[in-house]
Design an enzyme around this catalytic site. Structure first.
Site, PDB file in Angstrom:
ATOM      1  N   SER A 134       0.860  -1.181   0.000  1.00  0.00           N
ATOM      2  CA  SER A 134       0.000   0.000   0.000  1.00  0.00           C
ATOM      3  C   SER A 134       0.902   1.238   0.000  1.00  0.00           C
ATOM      4  CB  SER A 134      -0.875  -0.040   1.254  1.00  0.00           C
ATOM      5  OG  SER A 134      -1.656   1.123   1.364  1.00  0.00           O
ATOM      6  N   LYS A 160      -0.958  -0.913  -4.470  1.00  0.00           N
ATOM      7  CA  LYS A 160      -2.195  -0.179  -4.123  1.00  0.00           C
ATOM      8  C   LYS A 160      -1.812   1.271  -3.886  1.00  0.00           C
ATOM      9  CE  LYS A 160      -4.669  -0.064   0.268  1.00  0.00           C
ATOM     10  NZ  LYS A 160      -5.394  -0.885   1.277  1.00  0.00           N
ATOM     11  N   LYS A 162      -2.935   4.890  -2.493  1.00  0.00           N
ATOM     12  CA  LYS A 162      -3.910   5.651  -1.712  1.00  0.00           C
ATOM     13  C   LYS A 162      -4.327   6.843  -2.566  1.00  0.00           C
ATOM     14  CE  LYS A 162      -4.067   3.527   2.321  1.00  0.00           C
ATOM     15  NZ  LYS A 162      -5.346   3.033   2.874  1.00  0.00           N
ATOM     16  N   ASP A 188      -7.142   2.919  -3.126  1.00  0.00           N
ATOM     17  CA  ASP A 188      -7.888   2.924  -1.859  1.00  0.00           C
ATOM     18  C   ASP A 188      -8.171   4.362  -1.457  1.00  0.00           C
ATOM     19  OD1 ASP A 188      -8.981   2.519   0.643  1.00  0.00           O
ATOM     20  OD2 ASP A 188      -7.205   1.561   1.512  1.00  0.00           O
ATOM     21  N   GLU A 213     -11.074   0.615  -3.682  1.00  0.00           N
ATOM     22  CA  GLU A 213     -11.380   0.264  -2.290  1.00  0.00           C
ATOM     23  C   GLU A 213     -12.035   1.437  -1.567  1.00  0.00           C
ATOM     24  OE1 GLU A 213      -7.865  -1.201  -0.341  1.00  0.00           O
ATOM     25  OE2 GLU A 213      -8.759  -1.169   1.664  1.00  0.00           O
ATOM     26  N   ASP A 238     -13.747  -1.997   2.572  1.00  0.00           N
ATOM     27  CA  ASP A 238     -12.854  -2.188   3.722  1.00  0.00           C
ATOM     28  C   ASP A 238     -13.629  -1.718   4.964  1.00  0.00           C
ATOM     29  OD1 ASP A 238     -10.973  -1.795   5.776  1.00  0.00           O
ATOM     30  OD2 ASP A 238      -9.503  -0.754   4.556  1.00  0.00           O
ATOM     31  N   LYS A 262      -9.959  -7.504   7.408  1.00  0.00           N
ATOM     32  CA  LYS A 262      -9.014  -7.170   8.483  1.00  0.00           C
ATOM     33  C   LYS A 262      -9.615  -7.727   9.762  1.00  0.00           C
ATOM     34  CE  LYS A 262      -7.508  -2.750   6.507  1.00  0.00           C
ATOM     35  NZ  LYS A 262      -7.632  -1.281   6.608  1.00  0.00           N
ATOM     36  N   GLY A 290      -4.334  -4.624   5.845  1.00  0.00           N
ATOM     37  CA  GLY A 290      -3.322  -4.424   6.879  1.00  0.00           C
ATOM     38  C   GLY A 290      -3.564  -3.127   7.608  1.00  0.00           C
TER      39      GLY A 290
HETATM   40  O1  OSB Z   1      -7.311   1.399   4.488  1.00  0.00           O
HETATM   41  O2  OSB Z   1      -6.174  -0.320   4.141  1.00  0.00           O
HETATM   42  C1  OSB Z   1      -6.314   0.741   4.741  1.00  0.00           C
HETATM   43  C2  OSB Z   1      -3.257   1.457   6.892  1.00  0.00           C
HETATM   44  C3  OSB Z   1      -3.860   1.976   8.028  1.00  0.00           C
HETATM   45  C4  OSB Z   1      -5.221   2.128   8.058  1.00  0.00           C
HETATM   46  C5  OSB Z   1      -5.997   1.753   6.953  1.00  0.00           C
HETATM   47  C6  OSB Z   1      -5.404   1.208   5.829  1.00  0.00           C
HETATM   48  C7  OSB Z   1      -4.002   1.095   5.790  1.00  0.00           C
HETATM   49  C8  OSB Z   1      -3.270   0.624   4.619  1.00  0.00           C
HETATM   50  C9  OSB Z   1      -1.920   0.019   4.844  1.00  0.00           C
HETATM   51  O3  OSB Z   1      -3.661   0.749   3.483  1.00  0.00           O
HETATM   52  C10 OSB Z   1      -1.974  -1.449   4.901  1.00  0.00           C
HETATM   53  C11 OSB Z   1      -0.685  -2.038   5.408  1.00  0.00           C
HETATM   54  O4  OSB Z   1       0.288  -2.059   4.659  1.00  0.00           O
HETATM   55  O5  OSB Z   1      -0.646  -2.495   6.572  1.00  0.00           O
HETATM   56 MG    MG Z   2      -8.401   0.348   3.046  1.00  0.00          MG
END
Ligand code: OSB
Ligand code: MG
Length: 367
Positions: A134, A160, A162, A188, A213, A238, A262, A290
């Site tokens: 991510s 991915k 953001k 995302d 996402e 998510d 998650k 994650g």
């Molecule tokens: O939305 O998936 C998410 C990290 C913290 C809170 C929300 C998210 C995320 C990530 C990172 O996208 C995922 C990771 O590498 O742990």
């Molecule tokens: Mg997410």
């Protein structure tokens, strides 16, 4: 097996680079760890709540409070086992991440005592899992391209990005132009858009993304269903998916064509298996999300991701993507995969010296 008590650790893990999402920037991971102590050994759990309630309503201080006031007392007198822990915690509403952390610690100690790896208990069918990464919002496109290029060189199987209003179509276009159409790519939004932004979502269609996402607010299942009719790219949820019941509703409504699982968000690894099964029986693929976990949470996530319907690479990146030094032996990427732990329980333990150095606060809660 009875709970003698729980040791709560508050640790501060500096991130190797700031992680920016549509809801904020993180430079240090503020983590609550739970050590469940019994006469037959101890077990570790990780709470994935963040310092502030920006991803969901939970935050670290609140999680610690609910663990101390309600969750540990609820386990007093319980004969701890894989079937008894959830019912004892589920009397309380909400606080999924706090429950998940306590459940994880109990599963670790119970399964370790029995010699059973968490992956085997959950129903794993793989020994390694495919990993994605991510990539946070960056100040400039060249910076983003450097970061993505580095991760592709390391072997990650999917990227991915953001996104947020003002950082969406252009960064996606730039990554496609630079790295080509073969890169498995997804975005995302962490709830940053509304249905008024449908044109932006449609503008992402030509880039052949695996999924978008959580574009809309978490409570807007109908909005996601409406959006899904207007865009070709599959919608993945998510934040919205807080239980197997919600997963079923989202799927039946057409709000989710793919689901991010998650354990923290759904109240634990056992509930995560229910979400997995609810999706599998409806033909909806899932992947493991994650929350910037340490090696402890990562070990459990990798075990979960070894289940059959986790058919897309997860945000289960290597330790070094997050931390210069992890609390466990670092998880390392091998051909774009992480190995599923094979030792009993979660299969990893914190390194005592590293843990001591990172610990800012430690508290004993008698059972
Ligand atoms: O939305 O998936 C998410 C990290 C913290 C809170 C929300 C998210 C995320 C990530 C990172 O996208 C995922 C990771 O590498 O742990
Ligand atoms: Mg997410």
């Amino acid at each position: 097996m009875r709970l003698d008590g729980v040791e709560l650790y508050r640790i501060a893990m500096p991130l190797v680079s700031p992680f920016r999402t549509s809801f904020g920037v993180q430079t240090t991971r503020d983590v609550l760890l739970v050590r469940a102590v019994t006469g037959e050994g101890d077990g570790w759990g990780e709470c994935v709540a963040m310092s502030a309630p920006l991803y969901s309503a939970e935050y670290v201080d609140a999680a610690a409070d609910v663990i101390i006031r309600f969750l540990v007392p609820a386990l007093a007198g319980v004969d701890l086992d894989v079937t008894t822990v959830r019912p004892a915690l589920d009397r309380f509403k909400g606080h999924s991440m706090a429950k998940a952390a306590v459940e994880m610690a109990v599963l670790d100690v119970v399964l370790r005592a029995r010699g059973v790896p968490l992956a085997a208990h959950l129903g794993a069918v793989r020994t390694t899992v495919d990993c994605g990464v991510s990539v946070g919002v960056m100040d400039t496109v060249p910076e983003l391209l450097d970061a993505v290029g580095g991760y592709l060189d390391e072997g990650y199987k999917r990227i991915k990005l953001k996104i947020e209003p003002g950082w969406d179509v252009e960064p996606v276009r730039a990554v496609r132009e630079r790295f080509g159409d073969d890169v498995a790519l997804q975005v995302d939004a962490n709830t940053a858009y509304t249905l008024a932004d449908v044109a932006t979502m449609v503008a992402l269609d030509p880039f052949d993304l695996l999924l978008i996402e959580q574009p809309l607010p978490e409570d807007d299942l109908l909005g996601h269903a409406e959006l899904a009719k207007q865009v070709d790219t599959p919608i993945c949820l998510d934040e919205s998916i807080t239980s197997a019941n919600v997963a079923r509703a989202a799927i039946e409504l057409g709000a989710a064509q793919i689901v991010n699982i998650k354990a923290g968000r759904v109240g634990g690894y056992l509930s995560a298996v229910e979400v997995h099964d609810a999706c599998a029986s409806r033909g909806i693929p899932v992947w493991c999300g994650g929350m910037l976990e340490t090696g402890l949470g990562r070990a459990a996530n990798v075990a979960l991701a070894a289940m059959p319907n986790f058919t897309l690479p997860g945000d289960t990146s290597a330790s070094r993507r997050y931390f210069a030094r992890d609390v466990t032996e670092p998880f390392e990427l091998v051909n774009g995969t992480l190995a599923v732990p094979t030792e009993p329980g979660i299969g990893v333990r914190p390194h005592p010296d590293v843990l001591a150095e990172l610990t800012e606060d430690k508290r004993w809660i008698p059972g």
